[in-house]
Design an enzyme around this catalytic site. Structure first.
Site, PDB file in Angstrom:
ATOM      1  N   ASN A   1      42.825  49.069  30.576  1.00  0.00           N
ATOM      2  CA  ASN A   1      41.679  49.971  30.589  1.00  0.00           C
ATOM      3  C   ASN A   1      41.206  50.123  32.037  1.00  0.00           C
ATOM      4  O   ASN A   1      40.572  49.226  32.582  1.00  0.00           O
ATOM      5  CB  ASN A   1      40.576  49.357  29.708  1.00  0.00           C
ATOM      6  CG  ASN A   1      39.306  50.184  29.705  1.00  0.00           C
ATOM      7  OD1 ASN A   1      39.282  51.315  30.204  1.00  0.00           O
ATOM      8  ND2 ASN A   1      38.250  49.623  29.136  1.00  0.00           N
ATOM      9  N   TRP A   2      41.512  51.269  32.629  1.00  0.00           N
ATOM     10  CA  TRP A   2      41.182  51.465  34.051  1.00  0.00           C
ATOM     11  C   TRP A   2      39.735  51.934  34.256  1.00  0.00           C
ATOM     12  O   TRP A   2      39.314  52.154  35.391  1.00  0.00           O
ATOM     13  CB  TRP A   2      42.150  52.464  34.675  1.00  0.00           C
ATOM     14  CG  TRP A   2      43.491  51.871  34.974  1.00  0.00           C
ATOM     15  CD1 TRP A   2      43.873  50.568  34.804  1.00  0.00           C
ATOM     16  CD2 TRP A   2      44.634  52.555  35.502  1.00  0.00           C
ATOM     17  NE1 TRP A   2      45.183  50.404  35.190  1.00  0.00           N
ATOM     18  CE2 TRP A   2      45.675  51.609  35.629  1.00  0.00           C
ATOM     19  CE3 TRP A   2      44.882  53.876  35.891  1.00  0.00           C
ATOM     20  CZ2 TRP A   2      46.937  51.936  36.121  1.00  0.00           C
ATOM     21  CZ3 TRP A   2      46.139  54.207  36.377  1.00  0.00           C
ATOM     22  CH2 TRP A   2      47.153  53.244  36.488  1.00  0.00           C
ATOM     23  N   LYS A   3      39.025  52.149  33.182  1.00  0.00           N
ATOM     24  CA  LYS A   3      37.606  52.540  33.265  1.00  0.00           C
ATOM     25  C   LYS A   3      37.445  53.675  34.288  1.00  0.00           C
ATOM     26  O   LYS A   3      38.251  54.597  34.309  1.00  0.00           O
ATOM     27  CB  LYS A   3      36.752  51.313  33.603  1.00  0.00           C
ATOM     28  CG  LYS A   3      37.048  50.144  32.658  1.00  0.00           C
ATOM     29  CD  LYS A   3      36.102  48.985  32.806  1.00  0.00           C
ATOM     30  CE  LYS A   3      36.490  47.884  31.823  1.00  0.00           C
ATOM     31  NZ  LYS A   3      35.543  46.797  31.758  1.00  0.00           N
TER      32      LYS A   3
ATOM     33  N   HIS B   1      34.390  51.164  22.884  1.00  0.00           N
ATOM     34  CA  HIS B   1      34.250  50.119  23.905  1.00  0.00           C
ATOM     35  C   HIS B   1      32.760  49.900  24.182  1.00  0.00           C
ATOM     36  O   HIS B   1      31.978  50.856  24.187  1.00  0.00           O
ATOM     37  CB  HIS B   1      34.969  50.544  25.184  1.00  0.00           C
ATOM     38  CG  HIS B   1      35.044  49.455  26.202  1.00  0.00           C
ATOM     39  ND1 HIS B   1      33.965  49.097  26.974  1.00  0.00           N
ATOM     40  CD2 HIS B   1      36.047  48.626  26.547  1.00  0.00           C
ATOM     41  CE1 HIS B   1      34.314  48.085  27.755  1.00  0.00           C
ATOM     42  NE2 HIS B   1      35.575  47.781  27.521  1.00  0.00           N
TER      43      HIS B   1
ATOM     44  N   GLU C   1      36.419  42.020  21.565  1.00  0.00           N
ATOM     45  CA  GLU C   1      35.900  41.968  22.927  1.00  0.00           C
ATOM     46  C   GLU C   1      34.462  41.468  22.881  1.00  0.00           C
ATOM     47  O   GLU C   1      33.527  42.268  22.706  1.00  0.00           O
ATOM     48  CB  GLU C   1      35.888  43.370  23.547  1.00  0.00           C
ATOM     49  CG  GLU C   1      37.235  43.906  23.929  1.00  0.00           C
ATOM     50  CD  GLU C   1      37.158  44.698  25.231  1.00  0.00           C
ATOM     51  OE1 GLU C   1      37.956  44.427  26.135  1.00  0.00           O
ATOM     52  OE2 GLU C   1      36.280  45.568  25.360  1.00  0.00           O
TER      53      GLU C   1
ATOM     54  N   GLY D   1      33.905  41.776  31.849  1.00  0.00           N
ATOM     55  CA  GLY D   1      33.590  41.886  33.278  1.00  0.00           C
ATOM     56  C   GLY D   1      32.724  40.779  33.827  1.00  0.00           C
ATOM     57  O   GLY D   1      32.224  40.887  34.954  1.00  0.00           O
TER      58      GLY D   1
ATOM     59  N   SER E   1      37.519  39.690  30.522  1.00  0.00           N
ATOM     60  CA  SER E   1      37.742  38.761  31.642  1.00  0.00           C
ATOM     61  C   SER E   1      39.089  38.038  31.602  1.00  0.00           C
ATOM     62  O   SER E   1      39.209  36.919  32.098  1.00  0.00           O
ATOM     63  CB  SER E   1      36.605  37.731  31.717  1.00  0.00           C
ATOM     64  OG  SER E   1      35.396  38.362  32.088  1.00  0.00           O
TER      65      SER E   1
END
Ligand code: PGA
Length: 256
Positions: A10-12, A97, A174, A180, A217
């Site tokens: 997931n490159w956001k 998400h 998640e 993060g 993470s």
């Protein structure tokens, strides 16, 4: 169900159109190598998706998106439909998400509808579910969250007559507090959460194979124990998917 592990990157909003293309062009050989180890899915931002699909051709890497609308079409400024994602070559889409949920008024039911939209277009939804930090040790609340969302998802699945679709579904566990943050669940917590999800999924008949992935993470250091978690079919990576060396380390330590 494919026994191959799945790694969703997931490159956001971390990589611009130009940088994403440059990165894929630079690492084409590495990407092809990784595609032999795992089912690797790259999810760039929406504007980059179509062009990246072309660049990825021949690498064996799948293309994914970071969101799709619960609406098929209509006056929904800024929304992206599952059909458009299909048209540009996406075979996966991340749905619900936390970073998307927290900016949106959509509900759990809406995300289940987004999953159905994706399935109808032949796209595999990766539905994200996870608890807030304050609920980390509330086993029942977490189980209820899983149960509610799986019921919504499978109800959509049945009512849309998707029964015969050969595609699979994917659930991403998640924990919100792990995204993060560098915080990570213990092995015991993960075994408990993943097997809870698997048990709930197994109570549904006539649904497609459903894979379970973990996200939040993840670094290569965690993969030693992640690969031993029963019923865990893959990973959803954020930051650690942006660097080829770290991505490779993760794939090679998660998949022996
Ligand atoms: P992270 O992100 O790996 O950077 O925590 C995971 C995600 O948000 O999907």
């Amino acid at each position: 169900m494919s026994s191959q592990k799945i790694i969703v990157a997931n490159w956001k909003l971390e990589r611009s159109f130009a940088r994403a293309q440059e990165w894929v062009a630079t690492h084409r050989d590495d990407l092809s190598e990784l595609a032999h180890k795992a089912e690797l899915v790259l999810c760039p931002d929406i504007i980059t998706t179509a062009s990246l699909g072309q660049l990825l051709q021949g690498t064996g890497i799948a293309l994914g998106a970071q969101d799709c609308s619960p609406y098929r079409s209509g006056k929904y400024t800024g929304a992206v439909s599952a059909q458009s994602l299909h048209d540009v070559g996406c075979t996966y889409v991340i749905i619900g998400h936390h970073e998307q949920r927290s900016r949106s008024t959509l509900t759990d039911s809406d995300y289940a509808v987004s999953c159905a939209m994706a399935l109808q277009c032949g796209i595999i939804p990766v539905l994200c579910l996870g608890e807030l930090a304050e609920d980390r040790f509330n086993h029942q609340k977490i189980k209820d969250l899983f149960a509610t969302n799986l019921e919504l998802l499978y109800r959509q699945y049945r009512s849309n007559g998707l029964k015969n679709n050969k595609g699979t579904l994917c659930i991403a566990y998640e924990p919100i507090w792990a995204i993060g943050s560098g915080d990570f669940p213990t092995a015991d917590e993960l075994v408990d959460r993943i097997s809870s999800l698997r048990d709930l999924i197994n109570t549904y008949d006539a649904v497609p194979a459903t894979r379970i992935v973990y996200g939040g993470s993840v670094t290569a250091e965690h993969c030693e124990f992640l690969r031993d978690i029963p019923y865990l079919d893959g990973l959803l990576l954020g930051s650690s998917s942006l660097d080829m060396q770290s991505l490779k380390k993760i794939v090679y330590s998660f998949i022996k």
